[in-house]
Write a protein that holds these residues in place. Structure first.
Motif, PDB file in Angstrom:
ATOM      1  N   THR A 106       0.813  -1.225   0.000  1.00 42.77           N
ATOM      2  CA  THR A 106       0.000   0.000   0.000  1.00 42.77           C
ATOM      3  C   THR A 106       0.839   1.264   0.000  1.00 42.77           C
ATOM      4  O   THR A 106       0.310   2.342   0.244  1.00 42.77           O
ATOM      5  CB  THR A 106      -0.917   0.015   1.237  1.00 42.77           C
ATOM      6  N   LYS A 108       2.183   2.874  -2.463  1.00 47.55           N
ATOM      7  CA  LYS A 108       2.123   3.729  -3.644  1.00 47.55           C
ATOM      8  C   LYS A 108       1.467   5.076  -3.362  1.00 47.55           C
ATOM      9  O   LYS A 108       1.747   6.058  -4.037  1.00 47.55           O
ATOM     10  CB  LYS A 108       1.377   3.011  -4.774  1.00 47.55           C
ATOM     11  N   GLN A 109       0.585   5.110  -2.387  1.00 46.29           N
ATOM     12  CA  GLN A 109      -0.089   6.361  -2.078  1.00 46.29           C
ATOM     13  C   GLN A 109       0.584   7.122  -0.944  1.00 46.29           C
ATOM     14  O   GLN A 109       0.114   8.179  -0.553  1.00 46.29           O
ATOM     15  CB  GLN A 109      -1.547   6.084  -1.708  1.00 46.29           C
ATOM     16  N   GLU A 135       2.101   0.042 -20.422  1.00 46.70           N
ATOM     17  CA  GLU A 135       2.324   0.391 -19.014  1.00 46.70           C
ATOM     18  C   GLU A 135       1.024   0.286 -18.222  1.00 46.70           C
ATOM     19  O   GLU A 135       0.012   0.913 -18.561  1.00 46.70           O
ATOM     20  CB  GLU A 135       2.881   1.815 -18.927  1.00 46.70           C
ATOM     21  N   ARG A 136       1.043  -0.514 -17.161  1.00 42.44           N
ATOM     22  CA  ARG A 136      -0.128  -0.662 -16.288  1.00 42.44           C
ATOM     23  C   ARG A 136      -0.054   0.356 -15.155  1.00 42.44           C
ATOM     24  O   ARG A 136       1.010   0.602 -14.597  1.00 42.44           O
ATOM     25  CB  ARG A 136      -0.187  -2.071 -15.709  1.00 42.44           C
ATOM     26  N   TYR A 137      -1.195   0.945 -14.826  1.00 37.51           N
ATOM     27  CA  TYR A 137      -1.287   1.951 -13.770  1.00 37.51           C
ATOM     28  C   TYR A 137      -0.211   3.029 -13.945  1.00 37.51           C
ATOM     29  O   TYR A 137       0.654   3.225 -13.095  1.00 37.51           O
ATOM     30  CB  TYR A 137      -1.165   1.295 -12.390  1.00 37.51           C
ATOM     31  N   PRO A 138      -0.238   3.731 -15.062  1.00 36.93           N
ATOM     32  CA  PRO A 138       0.848   4.676 -15.350  1.00 36.93           C
ATOM     33  C   PRO A 138       0.793   5.915 -14.472  1.00 36.93           C
ATOM     34  O   PRO A 138      -0.247   6.270 -13.914  1.00 36.93           O
ATOM     35  CB  PRO A 138       0.594   5.033 -16.820  1.00 36.93           C
ATOM     36  N   TRP A 139       1.943   6.563 -14.379  1.00 31.14           N
ATOM     37  CA  TRP A 139       1.990   7.884 -13.754  1.00 31.14           C
ATOM     38  C   TRP A 139       1.222   8.856 -14.632  1.00 31.14           C
ATOM     39  O   TRP A 139       1.265   8.795 -15.855  1.00 31.14           O
ATOM     40  CB  TRP A 139       3.433   8.373 -13.644  1.00 31.14           C
ATOM     41  N   ARG A 140       0.532   9.783 -13.983  1.00 29.24           N
ATOM     42  CA  ARG A 140      -0.264  10.759 -14.735  1.00 29.24           C
ATOM     43  C   ARG A 140       0.337  12.158 -14.696  1.00 29.24           C
ATOM     44  O   ARG A 140      -0.104  13.050 -15.416  1.00 29.24           O
ATOM     45  CB  ARG A 140      -1.701  10.792 -14.199  1.00 29.24           C
ATOM     46  N   ARG A 244       6.657   6.439  -5.103  1.00 27.33           N
ATOM     47  CA  ARG A 244       6.032   6.745  -6.397  1.00 27.33           C
ATOM     48  C   ARG A 244       6.073   8.238  -6.713  1.00 27.33           C
ATOM     49  O   ARG A 244       6.410   8.643  -7.828  1.00 27.33           O
ATOM     50  CB  ARG A 244       4.584   6.242  -6.374  1.00 27.33           C
ATOM     51  N   GLN A 248       8.172   9.929  -9.756  1.00 25.09           N
ATOM     52  CA  GLN A 248       7.465  10.668 -10.803  1.00 25.09           C
ATOM     53  C   GLN A 248       8.040  12.069 -10.963  1.00 25.09           C
ATOM     54  O   GLN A 248       8.240  12.556 -12.083  1.00 25.09           O
ATOM     55  CB  GLN A 248       5.981  10.730 -10.433  1.00 25.09           C
TER      56      GLN A 248
END
Length: 335
Positions: A106, A108-109, A135-140, A244, A248
């Motif tokens: 958990t 990532k958040q 890419e799965r669950y990419p950075w936005r 994360r 990013q």
């Protein structure tokens, strides 16, 4: 001295946080929390200074280590499953301090107590970042001043272009993914492709220290593989960016700087080429051997060594026979 990690029921009947945890750090840190372990999501925790004397203890687990690093408390319990967790001190709306309990699943958040900058990267208006279509669950990049576009990238997970040329690319890895791709050899092929780009990097969403906490592979094997990869592909750095958000942020600024560097490099090379054309280097002058050979062809004897007379050099440059105004060299010195 490391003590036991305790979980008890919260005696407060009206509390929305029905459990208490005691972290074995210093004299003990007591928190109210939602559940006994953050299995699927991080938990908000509320600080309290009281541990009930008659607490109903649900679980007592020996702690192998409990350390405070910056804005986080890392806890390692002496059991096979659900042994690693972290308590992160962060800021929420209004600047109020909050504590969250999380695990590797958990994180990532999670946002440590670090304020990420909102300033635009230097030299960049709105950066368009290409995101690999696989890419799965990419950075936005919502925190940064950038827009994203899905694209089938030849290598890397995130890239920027300058015209039709890929200026830079970043391969994103979790620590588990990095470990498996290093030990299987897959990362070598990725680094070969990245090495062909003007700028490239691999970004890991974890601290380097966690390499030595790996359980399913020898940490020394992974550390050695990282070192070998960096020695072989020194132009493609492997960056450990802690989480994360920081990964990013680093990627955004790296891609922007790499594209700007490529754009600045072309005009600079063109300017250097233009300067060279406007100021060509003077042609190389004749060698003494060439002058002596020319004068001998025209009937004059010169010394094999020493300075060539000025009138001989002028005659060579003008392309006319040398005037015999100088006495001949002695026979012992003639060629």
């Amino acid at each position: 001295m490391v003590d036991d990690f305790l979980i008890a029921r919260n005696p407060g009947p009206d509390s929305r946080l029905p459990y208490l945890v005691r972290i074995p750090l210093g004299e003990g840190v007591v928190l109210k929390t939602k559940d006994v372990w953050p299995r699927t999501a991080k938990f908000y925790c509320h600080r309290t200074h009281e541990w009930p004397e008659d607490a109903e203890i649900i679980e007592r687990v020996p702690a192998r280590s409990c350390t405070s690093r910056g804005a986080a408390i890392d806890l390692l319990l002496d059991r096979r499953r659900e042994s690693r967790s972290q308590f992160v001190i962060t800021r929420i709306r209004g600047g109020r301090q909050a504590i969250f309990w999380q695990t590797a699943r958990t994180t990532k958040q999670a946002r440590p107590n670090v304020g990420l900058p909102t300033a635009r990267a230097q030299g960049v208006e709105d950066l368009q970042i290409l995101v690999d279509s696989h890419e799965r669950y990419p950075w936005r990049f919502t925190h940064q001043q950038a827009v994203t576009k899905r694209w089938g990238l030849p290598c890397g997970d995130y890239a920027v272009t300058d015209g039709e040329q890929v200026a830079a690319a970043v391969e994103r890895k979790s620590l588990a993914d990095l470990s498996s791709s290093l030990t299987s050899g897959k990362l070598t092929y990725v680094l070969v492709e990245l090495n062909d780009l003007p700028h490239a990097a691999v970004v890991v969403e974890e601290r380097y220290s966690q390499v030595f906490a790996l359980e399913h592979v020898r940490p020394a094997v992974v550390a050695e593989a990282i070192a070998e990869s960096q020695g072989r592909f020194s132009t493609v750095p492997i960056i450990f960016a802690e989480n994360r958000q920081l990964a990013q942020e680093w990627t955004y600024r790296f891609l922007a700087a790499a594209r700007e560097e490529l754009r600045m490099g072309a005009p600079t090379a063109e300017a250097i080429s233009t300067m060279a054309a406007a100021n060509p280097a003077p042609p190389a002058g004749p060698t003494p051997r060439e002058i002596r050979a020319w004068t001998r062809e025209h009937g004059w004897t010169v010394f094999d060594r020493g300075r060539i007379p000025a009138e001989v050099r002028r005659a060579y440059e003008q392309g006319r026979p040398v005037e015999r105004s100088r006495p001949a060299a002695p026979s012992s010195a003639r060629s």
